[in-house]
Each structure stands twice: as structure tokens, then as C-alpha cells.
Design an enzyme around this catalytic site. Structure first.
Site, short mmCIF file in Angstrom:
data_model
loop_
_atom_site.label_atom_id
_atom_site.label_comp_id
_atom_site.label_asym_id
_atom_site.label_seq_id
_atom_site.Cartn_x
_atom_site.Cartn_y
_atom_site.Cartn_z
N HIS C 65 0.48 -0.79 -0.56
CA HIS C 65 -0.30 -0.04 -0.11
C HIS C 65 1.00 1.45 0.07
CE1 HIS C 65 -3.99 1.63 0.32
NE2 HIS C 65 -3.32 2.92 1.17
N GLU C 134 -8.25 7.68 -4.74
CA GLU C 134 -7.62 6.42 -3.36
C GLU C 134 -8.61 5.80 -3.67
OE1 GLU C 134 -5.63 5.33 -2.00
OE2 GLU C 134 -4.33 7.37 -1.10
N HIS C 136 -10.43 2.45 -1.33
CA HIS C 136 -10.67 1.96 0.08
C HIS C 136 -11.45 0.88 0.08
CE1 HIS C 136 -10.57 3.26 4.66
NE2 HIS C 136 -9.27 3.22 4.21
N ASN C 137 -11.39 -0.26 -0.41
CA ASN C 137 -11.74 -1.45 -1.30
C ASN C 137 -12.70 -2.58 -0.15
OD1 ASN C 137 -11.12 -0.43 -3.55
ND2 ASN C 137 -10.13 -1.48 -4.08
N HIS C 138 -10.88 -3.22 0.88
CA HIS C 138 -11.38 -3.91 1.93
C HIS C 138 -11.76 -3.43 2.79
CE1 HIS C 138 -7.68 -6.85 0.13
NE2 HIS C 138 -8.61 -6.32 -0.94
N ARG C 157 -8.12 14.69 3.43
CA ARG C 157 -6.87 14.86 4.41
C ARG C 157 -5.44 14.58 2.90
NH1 ARG C 157 -8.84 11.27 7.36
NH2 ARG C 157 -6.90 9.42 7.24
N GLN C 288 -12.78 1.35 10.73
CA GLN C 288 -12.74 2.46 11.36
C GLN C 288 -13.73 3.03 11.20
OE1 GLN C 288 -9.29 4.41 9.15
NE2 GLN C 288 -8.76 2.18 8.74
N GLU C 358 -4.26 2.83 12.66
CA GLU C 358 -4.99 4.52 11.69
C GLU C 358 -5.60 5.54 11.78
OE1 GLU C 358 -4.67 2.18 8.00
OE2 GLU C 358 -2.79 1.43 8.27
N GLN C 360 -8.72 8.11 12.23
CA GLN C 360 -9.02 8.85 11.21
C GLN C 360 -8.51 10.04 12.31
OE1 GLN C 360 -9.97 8.55 8.05
NE2 GLN C 360 -9.37 5.86 8.91
N GLY C 592 -0.95 9.21 -9.11
CA GLY C 592 -2.08 7.68 -9.38
C GLY C 592 -1.91 6.81 -7.95
#
Lengths: 261, 168, 805
Positions: C65, C134, C136-138, C157, C288, C358, C360, C592
Site C-alpha cells: 500500500h 484513492e 478503500h476497497n477492503h 486529507r 474504522q 490508522e 482517522q 496515481g
């Protein structure tokens, strides 16, 4: 000429403050965006301003209910000052979330009573919705609006709305007839021709299609639609407006500035 | 410890009820006739009943469209008090699991301070759903309905990864 | 070094290869054997074992990642087709394809590319616009609401953390879901139903975006059961930044300030988890829940501080948390951090958890000592948590302290450059595409197909989603996602235009945002998929008035498991297309992101998702008054097509609804297309175009129908006029539903026709019809005796009835 001073009250989750500031500046007012915490520190500051604005947004995330936590905070911390501002016949506007705040702290419809007597509840659709609507300007004896904010407008204008809780409900029928009698209903959702609309042109199921209202004197004004998002004709879905440049929302801000002058 | 349940007054409807009902129908479940949703606030701290009443009436409800009930809970037996108000309904309660950020609860704590109630309180926010079966489905044997309620709880109303659900 | 009780020493020096692999797996480090051995070697030199904090820090920094080690690693690529084999070694695929095109194009208006949290292009002489997308799939698979919300929060952010902070102006959101009507029994155990995922994701995006006061203006939704257990959630944000705020600098002695949300156990291992497949036992701690109001407060306060020049650098805490943020800011200097000074949500966090959490809504600042008081005062005034937690040093080391004990002490150089290069094999076997059997359909069959396509999940109205987003907030969305000539009806816009009048006073300029995505093509040919996605994003932008000379693009690869050589091969092929097409259109990539390992298991079998490349385009236009929308405007106006309709039905919506196996996937012809795009820009700027819409999913018939029903007007199209520029002739159905790239439908006033034709004479074009006054949509081929007609209102109803939850 007198410089008109506008106070835009800001807090966590306020988000229409920049464009509202711009709209007033376009009308040659001097604008300050002030955080509620600094106002609470210096309450006397409020009276130095000519116009008070409760802008749109999601104050405190609209947790519990839209505008509720801010209404509670203002009433408990700045209640006397705000009430005085209203009773001094100074213009106050609450837009969308700001309208919800005005209604839920009870500054509308009767600032002298200052107790909640109506509400803005969940849209009948149960959804947050963003779209443009037609508004009928309610005029005294068919000539001019009773509200200082909504003079010089055509019978029908369009403005965008974006809310999930905009259904106006008065506590009882008596209040509703008082509002009508005193010409406190300022904007009603309508069709293009001024008729009573169906969903989605009435986006929330408001009682008597009420979209905006004022106090009996006409200086305190609250509405669900966003006039600050239609100050240029470019902002209209079909780029329509007046004088080839402006949107009808601008007139609303101009009216208040002119009133103070 | 107190639990406040916010109720929609008789003459008003919460449109969320209809949405949940239609979601249930689209799951292929036809046996539910009506849904009623109530927010729940669980207040914990050395707080007086009179203050809880103020919190409920001034803050948590909309005076025009909503009313409330307050339940006093003992430390040990938090969830079992008066949960079932109406015997014809199945009840699902959904609460965030411990450690999951509960943003509404944080806002309520702030708002309680604004009411000049200066007691340290902890708040939990929950959701309560009353599910009413269609008459023909109400049998003495509750089991088949229970499995349906469980399905609704876990597939629609709660994400069990982050939320706990209690079924009555 | 002395170690505190809460920090463990991990014995790795004496571990065998097998034990190293096991250690990586048990602790969700997602490190390979070679990587573990490199770490072992490093600590062997230091003559000590690492602490758990050190090991976690390295794992996070080296995660796919954060490091993109597949795309920057060594790839041995073999491409096979009928003509034979091509072999090529890539030492760094990104640098040799996507980034290379940008370097070679060398556009002066690209202000920051591939180096910061977002790409930045020039807006005007004083300002730049930043754009980042970006995925945020999983997290969205497991907790759709929280997952997508934190995806939005995260990319916002990125914009706050680009340079010294840009002001966000708009969000874009693109999703891939499983089909929402699938039976419950077909959904793998432990996974949410795709409709539940879709509704949850939309709610999450809605609440976060709306509450941040950032209009969500552009998007797309793509349904395919390949995404059932592994949805894709792309979140993008565009912001505006003063040119003199683009560079960050960290000096030694600068203080480290963490601002915003408190740190909890949420999202631990998010960075490493994103390269681990999803299954029903997936971990709770990766979930999260965001709080947009906290982030809004951070935004309000930090922009104030930025304008007072109170800090020297800022970045966001995204994947990898403080470890990633401070690791990056201090990469060249070194840093010392006191973990016990980090504000916590609750007690009991171990030092490594604090460091890589992580949680937020956090940002990290590098603050000159003299500004400390003033800066903290600003945050306090807005009720934003702000804590000094350390200092940037000059020892080029990362030192972490917890309760006076050193819990980590490693070289920044090793941390950032010590990762061994991965070497992977990639194979691409080109599938032979065969033209389908000639499609002959009568008028009724064509009309039926038209309605089915309009109602198809991938074509139908997304109004239900769009209107839940406050796309008007900030008042700057002057070309809107749903476009109409009045308030009552509207159709699907190609792109949006943001007019940043309240930020850049007296400007006339605008920012165009659009996207392109078509995974269906990628199932057959990933080169064509990538090429088509790029072109589609450009077409969309050009349709509302963008200048092809001033467009930049972003790539977002979502692919399956890159350890499988054929999957990696299909990615290399797509990256090659990116280079070719970017060069040919002279449209540079500026930023990208890739999300690989989109894989899930059902009953022990593993599945990779259909590869998806999202291209997001951003353009700057000179005058927002010169923009157009897609609904037809006036009866009697003429309809033109620009571009060539080829027999390209491979991967089309038509072939999907008809169940065709064969068909040629649409190619991109950059020379043809680029000329057309330039001409459209010129003609729009001369006010010659009344409405414009590109042909994409569903083809010409869909584009024309949409233009008609978006205005409630009728239209007549003579199909026999369309067959231009190609040798083979197409049947009526093929002409109507082919998805050839490079095509636009435009509406011209009769009085402007001559001037218009004159201007576009270098393009392939044809006058194909006119706007009717009877609200009927008519497609006619006299040659083939076909006349398809229907009321535009009926077509509108087909289009708008599918998603209404």
C-alpha cells in the site's frame, strides 16, 4: 456611506460560510466569519454587527437532529444577546441548517417568546436530497413581501435545496393561521406556474408547502433553500438569471444590506 | 444509569420506518407488516433523574413530533429492563461494540455540558426497532418468526462486525 | 538499549526461513521471505533483535500500500500473441510507462507530479489545482458505511496534506459492486449482500462528503458480480492551492505536531491488510468509523494557520498512521517521537499500536519552534486536539520513546530504501478477438434492445445516488452531474465544471472533472480497456467544454493477485496502454495509486476481481461561460456526429444483454480523436454548439436518446448517414449499439451550420438528423427499412426506473 457589518456565526460543521460571505460582499457589505467559541468569550461583540447570519452546514454533524445541538448551545450561551439582536429589528437570516437552528431554539416564528413552537422534521422521502426547486414569493396584498429579506423578487424564483430534514411542521393549527394572518410565510414550494407541486418539486412534504418564513416584524428570516448558491446566473442549471449576470439569490442579500443602510 | 427511548408521537411518522419495511420486503421477507424505529440513549454517570429529564426533553427529542420514556437501569441488569413494551412486536436493539467510535455519543456529551449539567456522563447511542408481524403469521410457536427476525437483524439492521444486536 | 515492559523484543536473528515466513504471517506483516531476511540481516549487523515497534514500522513502510513494490519492482514480462513472443524486463514499471509519459511530455503547467500527496496543475498565474484519487476497497467490503466514509475522509486529507494544504473544492466517487438483485443464497457466506454494500457505501460517502461541505460532483457505478465480495470504492478530491504553498520543507529542530482525532486501536494493520485477501475471518480491528466533523474542524483551523505561515510542512495520517506520516516527513532528517505524548482515545494501547494505528482525522505538522504557541492557540480556539509529540532531528534515524525508554531506533535510510526489489514474472497472452456474426434485427427488436440497455445497471440513471450528495455546496458547481434545461427533468452529464469564484476572486476560469472506467473491456483486452478509459475520461471532459491541451489524468489500478503471472501480465499490458495513449493525446499523468491483491476466497477457492483501471481527468478552462450541457436545446436544430462508428461490439452493453461471445473491443485512434477534441473546444468557444454528449456505454443510440429525454424533446436520426469513414458497412443494430471510441453527438443551430462545418472540415463528421418538436425519438434507415420510434418520456422511464431504493 455606512459600511454594513455582517456576522456569520460559525461552528464545527458549518460549511456554507465562504459562499455566504461572498454573497454579502458582492452586495458591498463587510463580513466576518466568527467561531462561536470566540463569540461566547466576548458576547458584547454581537451588538456591533448589523446583520446576523446562521449559515448552512451540518453543525455538530446534525447529531441527534439537524441543528439541534447548535440551537441548544446558542440558546444557553448567547440566548439573551441573540434575542436582543432580533428584537432590535436587525436583520437575521438562517439558511438551511441555520433555519433549523432558528426554529429549534424558537427564535422563529416569535423571537419575543423565544420558545420552540414548530419544527423542521425528516423529509417525507426519508432521504437527504439535493435539487433545484421553484419558490413562490408570498406577497402582502399581492404587492410586496412582508419580510425585509424578500422584497423586489418576482412571483416565482428557483433556488437549490440540499437537506434531509426540511419538512416544516407547526405545533398546532392556531400557529399556522397566525403565521398566515401575519404574513410570516415568505416562500412556498411551487410549480413553475405557481401551483401546488407534487414530490419532488416539494422535496420534503412541508405543511402548506412552507419553504421559508419570518417573524411578524419581518427582520428574522429562515429558509431551507440556499440563496447564496444562486447569486450568478451561471449557477442556474440553465444559466438563467437577471441582468444577464446575476441570480435571484443575490437580491435577498442585497435587500438586507439596503435595509441597514 | 438511565436509558432514554425517543418515540415518535402518534400523529407523526418517521419515514425511516417505511424504508426499513421496504428493505425487509426486498430481502424476500413478506411476514413483517409494520416497523417502528426509536433512537436509544444510554446515560451513565452520577446524574440526577431531574437532569436526565431535562436532557430528554430539551435535547434528545423534538418537542413537536417526539416524546420519550426514561428507564432507570441497575448496574448489572442494563439491557433487560422493560425492553419489551408491546408484546405483539419483536424487538431488535443495535449498539456499537466497545471500542468502536460513536460520534453521536460524543456530540451528546458536548450538548449535555451546554445545558449546564456539569456531571461527567458517558453516553451510548443505540437503535431500537419494533417489528410487527402480519396477523396471519402470528402463531403460538414463535420459532419460525424468530429466525426471520435474526435474519433482519444481522443482514439489514446491524453489521455484527462493529455492532451488537439484541433480539427479544 | 533499554526496553520497556510494554514493548517486546522479537527474536528473529535465530529464525529459519520457514519460521520467518510464519512470523510474518502470524503478525499480519505481509512481508515476503526475502524481505524478512533483509530485516534479519539489518539487525544482525546491529547485533540485536528488533523490538515489535521496529518490526511493525518496517512492515508498514514496506507494505504494498505504501511502497507500491509490485509496480516499482522488477518485472520479467512475456507477451504472447499469434505472431510470437515478446520479452521485456522492467526495472520499475511505473517509471518506465506512466511516469515516463509525463516526463517526456514535460508540460510546464504540471506543477507537482508523483511526488506529493496529490498531483498539482496550474490554475492561473497564482494558483494550482490538486487532484487525488484513492481506493478503500477492503474496509468497504467489511463495513460498507464506515469503510467508504473513511475512504472519503482519507482522500480529503491527501488534499489537505498536499504542499502546505489545499482547500478541497469537490469530491468524486466511483464504485464497482456485485449486482444488487442477486439471490441471497449466491452471496458467499460471511459477506454482505451487494445491495447492502452499495447502500452502505453510498451512505458513507454521502455523510462524510456532505458534512465536510465538499460537493460530491462526479462519479460512476459499475455492477459486475466479479466485485461481489470485493467491491471497489474509489474516492477522489480536488482542491485549490496557492502556488507559493506547494513546497514543503522540514528543518531539523522543527517540532512534530499531531492534530485532529485521537489515536485508538482502529485500523491497525490497514496498510498491510490491504495486501491480504478478504475472507470471512477478516479482522475487526481494521474497521474504522470516521468523524467528518472532526476533520472539518481540522480543515477550518489548518487553513487559517497555513495563511499565517505557521508551519513548514504537513502531511496526513493515512495508511500506516503516524509511522507513515512522520517516516515520510522525516525521511531526510530523522525524527524523535515520544509515543506517550500522543493523545489517546482510551488506555491500554501498546507503543507499536500507537505508532501504526490508522485512527482517522489526524494530520502531522512540522512546526518551527517560534510558532509553536501561536499555532496551538489556533487549533485550541476551534476545539481541535493538538499535541507536540517530538522533533525532527539531523541524525537520519527514527527514534521512538515510550515512558523514557527507547522502543525503536532504526536508520531512515534502511527504512525507506532498504527494501529488496521484488522480482516477478508477468505473462500476457493476447486473446484473439473475432467479429461477431452480423447482427440483423428488425425495428421492434431494436427498440426492445434500446430499452433494455437504457435500463441496464451500467447505463441506467444514478439519480438515486447523485441527489443524496450535496453537489451544490460551495455554490461553485456550474456544470452539474445531472443536466437539464429546467428544473423538472435532467439527464446524465458527461463531466462537471467547478467555478472557484469564492476562492479566486474575479476569475473566469473553471475546473473540469470527469472519469473513464470500463472493466468489461478488460475481461477481453486490458490494453484496450486502459486506452478506452483514458479516452472516455477525455471525451467526457471535452463534451462540457474542456481544452484537450489543458487536461491531466490520474490512474487508479485495482487488480487481482500480482503473484499470479497472468494477472500481473494484464496489468503490464494496461500500463503500456497508459504510456502510449497519454503520449499520443499529450495528456500527462500527474498522480496515481494502485490497489493490488483484490482477491477473495469462497469455499477455499480464490478469486481475483476483474481488473479495473479508473482514469480521472482534470482540466482547466479559460471561461466558464463557454461550457455546454448534454440535453437538446431547441426544435429544428441540426444533429451531427463527429468520429467514426466501427464494428466494435466486443465488451459492449449490447453484447452483454444479448449474450454475444464474440465482437471486437473498441480501439482508440488518438490522431482522429485528438483532432475532433480540439475542434470541439474551438467551436464551443465560438458559441456554435448548443449541446454535446459523447458516445460511450451503449453506443450512439443511448447517447442520442439521453440527449432527447434529458430535455423532454424529440429527435430524428437518419442511420444511413452515419456509416462514414469505414470500409465495411454495419447493420442498423451494429451502428446504433457499437461502442467505438472517439465519437461525439452535437447540436447546432441551423444558422451556424455552415460555420460549424467549415471549422470541423478536418474531422470525420456527418449531419445525421434534427431536433423534433413532437417529443419522439426516431432512428430510421430507409435502406434497411427500419424505423425505431418511441416517446422520449417512455425512454426516460426505462432509464430511470432501475435504481430506486
Amino acid at each position: 456611506m455606512k459600511k454594513v457589518k455582517v456576522l456569520i456565526l460559525r461552528t464545527a460543521g458549518t460549511n456554507c460560510d465562504y459562499e455566504t460571505q461572498f454573497a454579502f460582499e458582492l452586495c458591498k457589505a463587510v463580513v466576518e466569519r466568527v467561531h462561536i467559541s470566540s463569540l461566547v468569550e466576548r458576547k458584547d461583540r454581537i451588538s456591533k454587527y448589523d446583520i446576523l447570519v446562521f449559515p448552512g452546514g451540518f453543525s455538530y454533524g446534525d447529531d441527534i437532529a439537524s441543528g439541534k445541538i447548535l440551537a441548544n448551545e446558542i440558546k444557553n450561551k448567547l440566548g439573551d444577546e441573540i434575542k436582543k439582536f432580533a428584537l432590535d429589528n436587525k436583520p437575521i437570516i438562517g439558511i438551511c441548517n441555520g433555519f433549523q437552528v432558528l426554529v429549534k431554539m424558537g427564535l422563529l416564528p416569535e423571537p419575543d417568546v423565544f420558545r420552540q413552537s414548530s419544527t423542521l422534521s425528516y423529509n417525507d422521502s426519508g432521504k437527504f436530497e439535493c435539487r433545484w426547486v421553484y419558490l413562490k414569493t408570498c406577497k402582502k396584498n399581492d404587492s410586496e413581501s412582508n419580510c425585509i429579506w424578500t422584497k423586489n423578487l418576482p412571483d416565482i424564483i428557483s433556488l437549490p435545496i440540499a437537506h434531509g430534514e426540511g419538512k416544516f411542521i407547526p405545533s398546532n393549527k392556531k400557529l399556522l393561521s397566525t403565521l398566515n394572518k401575519n404574513e410570516q410565510v415568505v416562500f412556498k414550494y411551487s410549480t413553475k406556474n405557481g401551483d401546488i407541486p407534487q414530490y419532488p418539486l416539494i422535496p420534503n412534504g412541508s405543511i402548506e408547502q412552507i419553504a421559508g418564513m419570518c417573524n411578524a416584524k419581518g427582520n428574522v428570516f429562515g429558509l431551507m433553500p440556499h440563496p447564496e448558491r444562486y447569486i450568478f446566473s451561471l449557477q442556474h442549471p440553465a444559466k438563467k438569471g437577471f441582468n444577464k449576470k446575476y441570480g435571484w439569490g443575490k437580491v435577498i442579500f442585497q435587500n438586507a444590506v439596503d435595509f441597514v443602510k | 444509569m438511565f436509558e432514554i427511548e425517543v418515540l415518535t408521537k402518534k400523529d407523526f411518522k418517521n419515514p425511516q420506518n417505511e424504508h426499513i419495511l421496504s428493505d425487509i420486503a426486498s430481502m424476500g421477507i413478506a411476514s413483517i407488516a409494520k416497523v417502528r424505529y426509536s433512537p436509544l440513549y444510554f446515560i451513565c454517570g452520577k446524574i440526577r433523574f431531574s437532569d436526565v429529564k431535562i436532557i430528554a426533553s430539551e435535547l434528545l427529542i423534538d418537542k413537536i413530533t417526539e416524546s420519550y420514556v426514561i428507564r432507570r437501569c441497575s448496574d448489572l441488569d442494563v439491557k433487560d429492563v422493560n425492553l419489551k413494551m408491546n408484546s405483539s412486536a419483536s424487538i431488535i436493539e443495535v449498539w456499537y461494540k466497545k471500542g468502536i467510535t460513536d460520534t453521536v455519543a460524543e456530540s451528546v456529551v458536548k450538548a449535555v455540558k451546554d445545558l449546564n449539567i456539569n456531571v461527567e456522563v458517558k453516553i451510548k447511542v443505540g437503535h431500537k426497532y419494533y417489528l410487527y408481524s402480519k396477523e396471519s403469521q402470528t402463531t403460538l410457536n414463535n420459532n419460525p418468526i424468530k429466525s426471520v427476525i435474526e435474519l433482519i437483524a444481522t443482514k439489514l439492521l446491524a453489521n455484527t462486525l462493529v455492532q451488537d444486536c439484541k433480539i427479544r | 538499549m533499554k526496553h520497556s515492559l510494554v514493548c517486546k523484543i522479537v527474536d528473529i536473528l535465530d529464525l529459519s526461513d520457514r519460521e520467518l515466513v510464519k512470523l510474518s504471517k502470524i503478525n499480519v506483516l505481509a512481508l515476503s521471505l526475502i524481505e524478512m531476511k533483509t530485516i534479519q540481516g539489518y539487525f544482525a549487523k546491529l547485533k540485536r533483535n528488533p523490538t515489535d515497534v521496529e518490526l511493525e514500522t518496517i512492515a508498514q513502510t514496506w507494505s504494498e500500500h505504501c511502497k507500491h513494490k509490485t509496480l516499482t519492482g522488477i518485472i520479467e514480462y512475456i507477451q504472447e500473441n499469434q505472431e510470437g513472443k515478446i520479452k521485456k524486463i522492467y526495472n520499475n514499471l511505473l517509471k518506465e510507462t506512466i511516469f515516463k509519459a509525463t516526463v517526456e511530455l514535460n508540460k510546464k503547467w504540471c506543477l507537482s507530479v508523483f511526488e506529493d500527496n496529490a498531483g498539482i496543475i496550474e490554475f492561473d498565474s497564482k494558483n494550482g489545482v490538486a487532484f487525488k484519487v484513492e481506493t478503500h476497497n477492503h474496509p468497504s467490503a467489511l463495513e460498507p458505511y464506515g469503510g467508504s466514509a473513511t475512504g472519503v475522509g482519507g482522500v480529503i486529507r491527501d488534499i489537505l496534506g498536499v504542499g502546505l494544504g489545499a482547500k478541497p473544492l469537490a469530491n468524486t466517487d466511483i464504485f464497482c459492486f456485485g449486482e444488487p438483485n442477486i439471490k441471497d443464497s449466491k452471496v458467499p457466506e460471511g459477506m454482505h449482500h451487494p445491495k447492502r454494500i452499495a447502500k452502505g457505501v453510498v451512505s458513507g460517502v454521502r455523510d462524510y462528503g456532505n458534512k465536510m461541505g465538499i460537493p460530491t460532483v462526479n462519479g460512476a457505478v459499475y455492477f459486475d458480480n466479479g466485485y461481489m465480495s470485493n467491491p471497489l470504492v474509489y474516492c477522489g478530491t480536488m482542491g485549490i492551492i496557492s502556488k507559493n504553498k506547494i513546497k514543503k520543507k522540514v528543518n531539523h529542530g522543527d517540532l512534530i505536531l499531531v492534530v485532529g482525532g485521537k489515536t485508538g486501536r482502529d485500523g491497525i494493520h490497514g496498510a498491510t491488510f490491504s495486501s491480504v485477501q478478504i475472507d470471512k475471518k477478516s479482522d475487526l480491528s481494521v474497521v474504522q468509523i470516521g468523524n467528518p466533523i472532526v476533520e472539518k474542524k481540522v480543515l477550518d483551523a489548518m487553513l487559517k494557520a497555513r495563511d499565517l505561515n505557521l508551519y513548514r510542512a504537513v502531511t496526513d495520517c493515512g495508511a500506516g498512521g503516524l509511522s507513515s506520516a512522520i517516516g515520510e516527513l522525516g525521511a531526510k532528517t530523522g525524527a524523535i517521537v515520544y509515543l506517550d505524548k500522543v493523545p489517546l482515545k482510551y488506555d491500554g494501547l501498546r507503543p507499536w499500536e500507537i505508532w501504526i494505528s490508522e485512527s482517522q482525522e489526524r494530520m502531522v505538522f512540522a512546526v518551527p519552534k517560534k510558532n509553536k504557541k501561536k499555532l496551538i492557540e489556533i487549533f485550541k480556539k476551534e476545539n481541535v486536539e493538538a499535541a507536540l509529540i517530538g522533533e525532527f532531528t539531523e541524525d537520519k534515524k527514527l527514534t521512538l520513546i515510550y515512558n523514557n525508554d527507547i522502543v525503536a531506533n532504526i536508520d531512515m535510510h534502511f527504512l525507506h530504501n532498504g527494501i529488496p526489489k521484488l522480482k516477478r514474472l508477468a505473462i500476457y497472452k493476447e486473446k484473439k478477438e473475432k467479429i461477431q456474426k452480423s447482427v440483423d434485427m428488425n425495428s421492434l427488436e431494436i427498440l426492445k434492445a434500446l430499452k433494455v440497455i437504457l435500463a441496464d445497471l451500467n447505463v441506467c440513471s444514478k439519480e438515486w445516488i447523485i441527489r443524496q450528495y450535496d453537489y451544490e455546496v460551495q455554490g461553485q458547481t456550474i456544470i452539474k452531474p445531472l443536466q437539464g434545461n429546467n428544473i423538472e427533468i435532467s439527464g446524465p452529464g458527461d463531466a462537471v465544471v467547478i467555478f472557484p469564484y469564492s476562492i479566486v476572486k474575479n476569475t473566469k476560469k473553471g475546473i473540469v472533472l470527469s472519469n473513464g472506467l470500463n472493466p468489461q473491456y478488460g475481461k477481453i483486452n486490458t490494453y484496450k480497456m486502459a486506452a478506452s478509459a483514458i479516452e472516455e475520461s477525455l471525451r467526457n471532459a471535452v463534451s462540457v467544454g474542456a481544452d484537450i491541451e489543458k487536461i491531466a489524468i490520474l490512474d487508479n489500478f485495482c487488480w487481482g493477485n500480482p503473484n499470479k503471472s497472468e494477472i500481473l501480465g494484464s496489468l503490464v499490458r494496461a500500463a503500456n496502454a497508459c504510456y502510449d495513449i497519454s503520449k499520443a493525446f499529450e495528456v500527462p499523468f500527474i498522480s496515481g495509486k494502485d490497489s493490488l491483491h483484490n482477491e477473495y476466497s469462497v469455499d477455499g477457492r480464490k478469486y481475483s476481481i476483474p481488473p479495473a483501471l479508473l482514469i480521472s481527468a482534470i482540466g482547466v478552462i479559460e471561461d466558464v461561460a463557454n461550457t455546454v450541457t448534454m440535453p437538446l436545446k431547441d426544435e429544428g436544430n441540426k444533429i451531427f456526429i463527429l468520429g467514426i462508428t466501427r464494428n466494435e461490439l466486443g465488451g459492449s452493453v449490447f453484447s452483454k444483454v444479448k449474450g454475444f461471445k464474440n465482437g471486437i473491443v473498441p480501439s482508440v485512434y488518438p490522431n482522429e480523436s485528438r483532432t475532433i477534441m480540439k475542434k470541439i473546444y474551438q467551436t464551443i468557444n465560438r458559441n456554435l454548439i448548443e449541446s454535446c454528449h459523447d458516445c460511450s456505454e451503449g453506443g450512439l443510440a443511448i447517447a442520442v436518446s439521453e440527449m432527447a429525454f434529458a430535455s423532454g424533446k424529440g429527435v430524428y436520426v437518419d442511420i444511413d448517414t452515419i456509416n462514414i469513414g469505414v470500409e465495411e458497412s454495419l447493420t442498423t443494430a451494429e451502428t446504433l449499439f457499437s461502442e467505438s471510441n472517439g465519437r461525439f453527438i452535437v447540436e447546432i443551430k441551423p444558422k451556424n451550420v455552415t460555420e460549424f462545418k467549415n471549422l470541423i472540415k478536418d474531422c470525420v463528421f456527418a449531419e445525421i438528423g434534427y431536433v423534433r418538436d413532437d417529443r419522439k425519438v426516431v432512428f430510421e434507415s430507409r435502406k434497411n427499412k427500419i424505423k425505431v420510434q418511441e416517446k422520449s418520456e417512455v425512454l426516460f422511464n426505462s432509464w430511470s426506473g432501475t435504481i430506486n431504493w
